[in-house]
Scaffold this motif. Structure first.
Motif, mmCIF file in Angstrom:
data_model
loop_
_atom_site.group_PDB
_atom_site.id
_atom_site.type_symbol
_atom_site.label_atom_id
_atom_site.label_comp_id
_atom_site.label_asym_id
_atom_site.label_seq_id
_atom_site.Cartn_x
_atom_site.Cartn_y
_atom_site.Cartn_z
ATOM 1 N N GLY A 203 -0.605 9.328 8.442
ATOM 2 C CA GLY A 203 -0.759 9.945 7.115
ATOM 3 C C GLY A 203 0.269 9.416 6.133
ATOM 4 N N LEU A 204 1.532 9.237 6.590
ATOM 5 C CA LEU A 204 2.567 8.685 5.711
ATOM 6 C C LEU A 204 2.237 7.247 5.316
ATOM 7 C CD1 LEU A 204 5.806 10.070 7.417
ATOM 8 C CD2 LEU A 204 4.819 10.784 5.234
ATOM 9 N N GLY A 205 1.628 6.501 6.250
ATOM 10 C CA GLY A 205 1.227 5.135 5.917
ATOM 11 C C GLY A 205 0.188 5.105 4.824
ATOM 12 N N ILE A 206 -0.779 6.026 4.909
ATOM 13 C CA ILE A 206 -1.811 6.106 3.868
ATOM 14 C C ILE A 206 -1.201 6.541 2.544
ATOM 15 C CG2 ILE A 206 -3.923 7.291 3.167
ATOM 16 C CD1 ILE A 206 -4.643 7.478 6.145
ATOM 17 N N VAL A 207 -0.271 7.518 2.598
ATOM 18 C CA VAL A 207 0.394 8.004 1.383
ATOM 19 C C VAL A 207 1.173 6.871 0.715
ATOM 20 C CG1 VAL A 207 2.216 9.521 0.513
ATOM 21 C CG2 VAL A 207 0.508 10.402 2.108
ATOM 22 N N GLY A 208 1.853 6.041 1.516
ATOM 23 C CA GLY A 208 2.612 4.926 0.949
ATOM 24 C C GLY A 208 1.730 3.976 0.168
ATOM 25 N N LEU A 209 0.568 3.630 0.744
ATOM 26 C CA LEU A 209 -0.354 2.734 0.053
ATOM 27 C C LEU A 209 -0.902 3.387 -1.210
ATOM 28 C CD1 LEU A 209 -1.760 -0.012 0.215
ATOM 29 C CD2 LEU A 209 -3.599 1.080 1.508
ATOM 30 N N ILE A 210 -1.211 4.683 -1.114
ATOM 31 C CA ILE A 210 -1.738 5.409 -2.277
ATOM 32 C C ILE A 210 -0.699 5.465 -3.388
ATOM 33 C CG2 ILE A 210 -2.468 7.684 -3.101
ATOM 34 C CD1 ILE A 210 -3.862 8.096 -0.424
ATOM 35 N N LEU A 211 0.565 5.678 -3.025
ATOM 36 C CA LEU A 211 1.623 5.759 -4.041
ATOM 37 C C LEU A 211 1.788 4.431 -4.774
ATOM 38 C CD1 LEU A 211 4.414 7.874 -2.283
ATOM 39 C CD2 LEU A 211 2.971 8.547 -4.204
ATOM 40 N N ILE A 212 1.747 3.328 -4.049
ATOM 41 C CA ILE A 212 1.883 2.022 -4.706
ATOM 42 C C ILE A 212 0.698 1.767 -5.638
ATOM 43 C CG2 ILE A 212 1.871 -0.470 -4.303
ATOM 44 C CD1 ILE A 212 3.535 -0.017 -1.836
ATOM 45 N N ILE A 213 -0.513 2.050 -5.157
ATOM 46 C CA ILE A 213 -1.695 1.871 -6.002
ATOM 47 C C ILE A 213 -1.622 2.795 -7.221
ATOM 48 C CG2 ILE A 213 -4.209 2.123 -6.093
ATOM 49 C CD1 ILE A 213 -4.288 1.320 -3.154
ATOM 50 N N THR A 214 -1.150 4.032 -6.999
ATOM 51 C CA THR A 214 -1.004 4.973 -8.117
ATOM 52 C C THR A 214 0.001 4.457 -9.135
ATOM 53 O OG1 THR A 214 -1.533 6.845 -6.668
ATOM 54 C CG2 THR A 214 -0.402 7.340 -8.742
ATOM 55 N N GLY A 215 1.119 3.917 -8.639
ATOM 56 C CA GLY A 215 2.120 3.356 -9.552
ATOM 57 C C GLY A 215 1.558 2.223 -10.384
ATOM 58 N N TYR A 216 0.756 1.359 -9.739
ATOM 59 C CA TYR A 216 0.157 0.252 -10.477
ATOM 60 C C TYR A 216 -0.880 0.762 -11.485
ATOM 61 C CZ TYR A 216 2.261 -2.821 -6.973
ATOM 62 O OH TYR A 216 3.153 -3.492 -6.178
ATOM 63 N N PHE A 217 -1.648 1.778 -11.083
ATOM 64 C CA PHE A 217 -2.650 2.342 -11.993
ATOM 65 C C PHE A 217 -1.973 2.979 -13.210
ATOM 66 C CE2 PHE A 217 -5.136 6.028 -13.427
ATOM 67 C CZ PHE A 217 -6.330 5.406 -13.769
#
Length: 694
Positions: A203-217
């Motif tokens: 779950g933390l791995g998925i959150v990390g990817l989501i956070l980076i994508i969110t930051g870029y968005f």
């Protein structure tokens, strides 16, 4: 005996120490050069009092110390881990911990002393080159810049001796902290279970990817995001908080990505049995998981460091473009002068040989009251009451002939206007005007366009927006006050000498104060703009309030050469410091990754020997080495470049500039530098594990 052991250890660890030595030496060269420039009186006197070289160089020196101290501590940590068995052996033969600590202190001191002496020697040799680069960046003409600075040598030596002591103390603390049993046992092999992966870590791995994508968005939609924050309790502060929030999201996402997301990718890849058992993928996948487990924190820190370094290099180039653009904004012609000072300046110019006024335009302004609405982002603000400068269209077009930065303006109707506002030079995409502007005499005007301000220093126009109106409309407006500016270019062989004489004869100062007070009553603008105060008795009895009479003064003149010289020197100094700090940061991060991989090579040498014994071809093992190193070098490089790219994009949305391609070019330079580190590290790594087989 201690010195003999130190020398033998130094020769045995030559490859690791050589990387450490090169990075340290480059840091000493840069630090010495920065320090020497602060003592270079010739250069300081040429720059003058308006730019403080010593302050910028001292700040750069502090940042160098922080970066190199972090590198020394990281490198020292690798060396201790690599030599754990050796330290345990010293314990076994009866050597006390203080002797072992002294042994490492001697080694650190020897390597540090060699780096320091070499760095200072090279710094002295290349000090003229460094000074010439700075002089070129600041557009300075200086005859001789070479000199040996004894104070800089002493300062550099003291600073680096202090850092060596800090590193030595940390080494001693770690040696005293370890137990003999821990030092003697084989280096632990972190084991991973290929078929099990905790749900929380996934779950933390998925959150990390989501956070980076969110930051870029959010970076791509930073204006909308900043607008949303301004609607919260942050208010207008949200406008400046938005980039910080995005940066924080990306930093957290980076940490989770390298500690959990990459592990999740490796775990999912292992589920594909076809690829898992092909060639040496099974072994590569296991080693990848171990690398991620051991180096996740370090890789995330390196990635953030890379992004910061790229921001420093790319941002410095962009800031230079912004600085030059600000000169075009504040001084589009050689001189813009208030009417009262024009005669004095004209007389000085006429007395100068080979100097004459090339072209001149008389700018007639009317300063009168106005009411309009501003929209900040998506937030509608209330009425804005205050004076605006009115300029006739024909006068604008006359100025356009000698001002190459002014764009064509067409007014279809009498009521049409174009607002010229300096806010648009920076925040053009964020702040907008309403379509209607009201003047004091009940005149309603239609805002057909809003343009950036290239009419010259806004302080010459009392810091108020300028409105270009039709000639007919300009002649009908009688409220407020009038004033005149003279804009002209000159032809001169020595512009600097002329600028210096004018600065001595006519000092820039504030003059011609005006007073105004306006209110919006019954959908009408009431108030006045006057050259004399109508409320002198309240001037010293009441505090500041928007409802009281306001006072503004006018700057008397602006010189393009003076502004250009100042911006070139300030921005050149900024680029110089940022460039060398950025390059040093890239070298340090690359060196840290290289040292770590050398340590991994020594640790995994037995495993690779086993592969050779069971008949795995040498080419296959070398290919495996390159695959392993790609996991260490490429993700930080790619994520770091992406972070920097989106950071530059955010910066471009807040401040418009045509020089951002230089920032993206610096990202390409980083890729080339890290590719060089990757191939060099992989080649040396292969040599370590193959040994004499090469």
């Amino acid at each position: 005996m201690i010195f003999n052991l130190s020398w033998k250890n130094f020769k045995g660890q030559f490859l690791n120490y050589f990387v450490y030595f090169v990075s340290m030496t480059f840091a000493v060269v840069v630090y010495y050069s920065f320090s020497a420039i602060t003592y270079n009186r010739t250069l300081a006197n040429r720059v003058g009092q308006e730019v403080h070289i010593d302050g910028a160089m001292n700040l750069g020196g502090i940042l160098i110390v922080i970066m190199i101290l972090g590198f020394m501590l990281s490198a020292n940590h690798f060396f201790l881990l690599k030599r754990a068995k050796e330290i345990g052996l010293y314990h076994l033969i009866g050597m006390r911990k203080d002797k072992i600590s002294f042994l490492f202190f001697v080694e650190t001191l020897m390597l540090g002393a060699v780096s320091l002496i070499t760095g200072i020697f090279l710094g002295i040799i290349f000090s003229k080159l460094f000074s010439m680069i700075l002089a070129k960046a600041m557009f300075l003409q200086v005859e001789s810049l070479f000199f040996v600075s004894i104070p800089s040598m002493i300062q550099t030596s003291l600073v680096f001796v202090f850092m060596l002591l800090v590193v030595s103390l940390r080494s001693s603390w770690l040696i005293y902290r370890y137990r003999l049993t821990n030092l003697m046992k084989p280096s632990e092999k972190n084991t991973v279970k290929p078929n099990k992966f905790p749900l929380m870590k996934g779950g933390l791995g998925i959150v990390g990817l989501i956070l980076i994508i969110t930051g870029y968005f959010l970076s791509y939609n930073v204006i909308q995001f900043a607008t949303i924050l301004t609607h919260t309790s942050l208010g207008l502060t949200g406008f400046f908080v938005a980039p910080l929030v995005i940066m924080f999201i990306c930093m957290i996402g980076t940490y989770l990505f390298f500690n959990y997301t990459m592990y999740l990718f490796a775990f999912l890849f292992g589920k594909n049995k076809v690829n898992y058992y092909r060639n040496l993928n099974m072994l590569a996948l296991g080693n990848t998981k171990l690398h991620i487990k051991r180096s996740g924190n370090m890789l995330s820190a390196v990635t953030i460091f890379i992004a910061i370094a790229l921001g420093m290099i790319g941002g410095s180039a962009s800031m230079y473009t912004l600085g030059m653009n600000s000169v075009n904004t504040t001084a589009p012609t050689d001189f813009i002068v208030a009417e009262d000072n024009f005669k004095a300046i004209e007389q000085i110019i006429e007395k100068e040989p080979d100097t004459k006024i090339d072209s001149i335009v008389k700018l007639n302004y009317k300063l009168t009251g106005s009411q309009f609405r501003l929209k900040i982002g998506q937030d509608e603000k209330g009425d804005t009451l205050g004076p605006v400068n009115l300029l006739a269209l024909s006068n604008y077009q006359a100025f356009q002939k000698i001002n190459p930065y002014l764009k064509n303006i067409k007014l279809k109707n009498k009521q049409d206007i174009v607002i010229i506002d300096s806010i648009q030079n920076i925040l053009g995409g964020y702040i907008r005007y309403d379509s209607t502007l009201n003047l004091s005499e009940g005149i309603k005007l239609h805002v057909s366009a809003v343009r950036p301000d290239y009419l010259g220093q806004v302080l010459l126009r009392y810091s108020f927006p300028t409105v270009v109106v039709s000639d007919e409309q300009f002649n009908e407006i009688n409220s407020g006050i009038t004033y005149t500016l003279r804009a002209f270019n000159i032809q001169s062989k020595d512009e600097e000498a002329l600028a210096n004489k004018l600065s001595e004869a006519v000092k820039p100062n504030w003059s011609a104060p005006i007073y105004y007070k306006y209110q919006w009553v019954n959908n009408q603008l009431e108030g006045y703009t006057s050259k004399t105060s109508r409320e002198p008795e309240k001037k010293n009895t009441q505090g500041y309030s928007e409802e009281n009479e306001q006072e503004y003064s006018q700057l008397n003149y602006i010189s393009r050469f003076v502004e250009l010289r100042y911006e070139r020197r300030v921005m050149g100094l900024f680029i110089y410091v940022a460039m060398f700090l950025g390059i040093l940061a890239l070298i340090i991060t690359g060196s840290i990754l290289m040292l770590q991989q050398f340590s991994e090579a020594e640790r995994e040498k037995e495993s690779y020997d086993l592969l050779k014994k069971i008949g795995i071809p040498k080419k296959q093992i070398t290919k495996l080495v390159y695959q392993q190193n790609s996991i260490v070098f490429f993700p930080p490089m790619i994520i770091g470049v992406l972070h920097a790219t989106f950071a530059i994009y955010v910066f471009s949305k807040f401040i418009s500039s045509s020089g951002y391609w230089l920032a993206y070019l610096s990202c390409g330079m980083l890729i080339l530098i890290y590719l060089a580190y990757y191939f060099l590290t992989s080649a040396i790594y292969s040599r370590i594990i193959h040994g004499r087989d090469n």
